[in-house]
Scaffold this motif. Structure first.
Motif, PDB file in Angstrom:
ATOM      1  N   PHE A 102       0.810  -1.144   0.119  1.00  6.69           N
ATOM      2  CA  PHE A 102      -0.002   0.063  -0.111  1.00  6.69           C
ATOM      3  C   PHE A 102       0.784   1.278  -0.021  1.00  6.69           C
ATOM      4  N   PRO A 131       1.461   4.575   1.164  1.00  6.65           N
ATOM      5  CA  PRO A 131       1.098   5.664   2.211  1.00  6.65           C
ATOM      6  C   PRO A 131       0.530   6.905   1.741  1.00  6.65           C
ATOM      7  N   CYS A 166      -1.436  -3.718  10.983  1.00  8.85           N
ATOM      8  CA  CYS A 166      -1.906  -3.376   9.461  1.00  8.85           C
ATOM      9  C   CYS A 166      -0.965  -2.218   8.991  1.00  8.85           C
ATOM     10  N   CYS A 167       0.406  -2.556   9.355  1.00 12.70           N
ATOM     11  CA  CYS A 167       1.644  -1.508   8.996  1.00 12.70           C
ATOM     12  C   CYS A 167       2.055  -1.158   7.681  1.00 12.70           C
ATOM     13  N   GLY A 168       1.474  -2.147   6.532  1.00 15.25           N
ATOM     14  CA  GLY A 168       2.042  -1.987   5.236  1.00 15.25           C
ATOM     15  C   GLY A 168       3.410  -1.679   5.049  1.00 15.25           C
ATOM     16  N   ASP A 187       1.785  -7.172  10.067  1.00 11.42           N
ATOM     17  CA  ASP A 187       0.950  -7.051   8.895  1.00 11.42           C
ATOM     18  C   ASP A 187       0.579  -8.577   8.474  1.00 11.42           C
ATOM     19  N   ILE A 188      -0.493  -8.662   7.893  1.00 13.43           N
ATOM     20  CA  ILE A 188      -0.927 -10.012   7.455  1.00 13.43           C
ATOM     21  C   ILE A 188      -0.053 -10.653   6.220  1.00 13.43           C
ATOM     22  N   SER A 216       1.398 -11.064  11.002  1.00 12.96           N
ATOM     23  CA  SER A 216       0.287 -11.381  12.071  1.00 12.96           C
ATOM     24  C   SER A 216      -0.823 -11.103  11.236  1.00 12.96           C
ATOM     25  N   ASP A 217      -2.405 -11.937  11.301  1.00 18.70           N
ATOM     26  CA  ASP A 217      -3.551 -11.770  10.999  1.00 18.70           C
ATOM     27  C   ASP A 217      -4.022 -10.996  12.459  1.00 18.70           C
ATOM     28  N   THR A 218      -3.922  -9.577  12.443  1.00 19.37           N
ATOM     29  CA  THR A 218      -4.368  -8.622  13.478  1.00 19.37           C
ATOM     30  C   THR A 218      -3.496  -9.047  14.569  1.00 19.37           C
ATOM     31  N   ASN A 261      -4.169   1.163  10.693  1.00 25.28           N
ATOM     32  CA  ASN A 261      -4.793   1.864   9.469  1.00 25.28           C
ATOM     33  C   ASN A 261      -5.241   0.585   8.515  1.00 25.28           C
ATOM     34  N   VAL A 299      -5.921  -6.820  -0.359  1.00 22.40           N
ATOM     35  CA  VAL A 299      -5.959  -6.951   0.725  1.00 22.40           C
ATOM     36  C   VAL A 299      -5.639  -5.666   1.655  1.00 22.40           C
ATOM     37  N   THR A 300      -5.305  -4.620   0.681  1.00 25.53           N
ATOM     38  CA  THR A 300      -4.888  -3.434   1.382  1.00 25.53           C
ATOM     39  C   THR A 300      -5.866  -2.341   1.422  1.00 25.53           C
TER      40      THR A 300
END
Ligand SMILES: C[S@@+](CC[C@H](N)C(=O)[O-])C[C@H]1O[C@@H](n2cnc3c(N)ncnc32)[C@H](O)[C@@H]1O
Length: 250
Positions: free
Chosen positions: A68, A70, A94-96, A117-118, A138-140, A158, A181-182
């Motif tokens: 993603f 920013p 969800c750090c991207g 981030d996943i 990580s998923d959440t 985010n 996914v983003t």
């Protein structure tokens, strides 16, 4: 070269053709790379993927295709996080690319910052931007180490928040180039936010804050989600950045 590049970019629909031409010409190491970059931009690829970085909160964040890009509006989350962090721990879920965490590290260099981030592509990119931090895949919260439970002062997230049905109306630059996914947050855009909010109190230190971004239209629903999760919600609109963030205090 400059005026020809501007004309080509303008004809391709680039609104800021002059600025983009100056950036591409300034960053390209040689003429053949420049020609390749202009062709990629004309084909609609995000400028940030082409030059390999994005401007964010006064610094550069490395980005690459598959991650993603920013957005400037997300700088509002950084300011809110810095206001609340003190000497505490920050986790950027969800750090991207790691843009939020990296901006916090730049402004508060002694901070203890984790990110996750996943998506493994995002995790690899975030590790490049956060060489001094631990970045989890990580998923959440699933793979976040348990020693952080009840120890996080600021949790930034985010999450993807575009409603699934609105993805097709997004600009092609995002829709065709950034992974689904983003962007895709489910039917009302808030699926991941609901999951994060529901678990936030297990991870926040007393008085700690969860900070998320949303659209202005989603703000009331997010407020209700936070209240139902036991977080005291505050909605902040940042007019200059066209940003809406919701802060939930544990
Ligand atoms: C809108 S982007 C935000 C990226 C970054 N925080 C920023 O502001 O530039 C959302 C990010 O959430 C990640 N993501 C989506 N679902 C997730 C989940 N269930 N758990 C963790 N990360 C997730 C995506 O891979 C993507 O990197």
């Amino acid at each position: 070269m400059t005026s020809r590049t501007v004309a080509v970019l303008r004809a391709a629909g680039c609104v800021f053709a002059e600025d983009e031409a100056a950036l591409l010409i300034g960053e390209a190491p040689d003429e053949s790379t420049l020609a390749d970059w202009i062709a990629r931009r004309v084909a609609g690829e995000p400028l940030e993927y082409i030059v390999g970085w994005a401007q964010f909160h006064g610094g550069r964040v490395l980005v690459e295709p598959g991650v993603f890009v920013p957005r400037r509006r997300t700088e509002a989350m950084v300011d809110a996080a810095l206001d609340r962090l003190g000497s505490g721990v920050l986790l950027d879920l969800c750090c991207g690319s790691g843009a939020v965490a990296a901006a916090v590290m730049r402004s508060a260099p002694g901070s203890t910052v984790y990110a996750s981030d996943i998506d493994p592509v995002a995790v690899a990119c975030a590790r490049r931007n956060l060489p001094c931090c631990t970045v989890f895949e990580s998923d959440t919260f699933a793979a976040v180490p348990t020693h952080l439970r009840h120890g996080i002062a600021v949790l930034t997230a985010n999450t993807p928040y575009v409603p699934s049905s609105a993805i097709e109306t997004m600009p092609p630059e995002a829709r065709d180039h950034e992974p689904r996914v983003t962007l895709d947050g489910g039917p009302d855009g808030l699926d991941v936010q609901r999951r994060v909010a529901a678990q936030a109190r297990d991870w926040l230190a007393p008085g700690g804050s969860l900070i998320v971004e949303a659209s202005a239209a989603q703000a009331d629903t997010v407020r209700q989600i936070f209240a139902a999760a036991g977080l005291e919600p505050t909605v902040v609109h940042d007019e200059d950045r066209d940003a809406t963030i919701v802060i939930g205090r544990a």
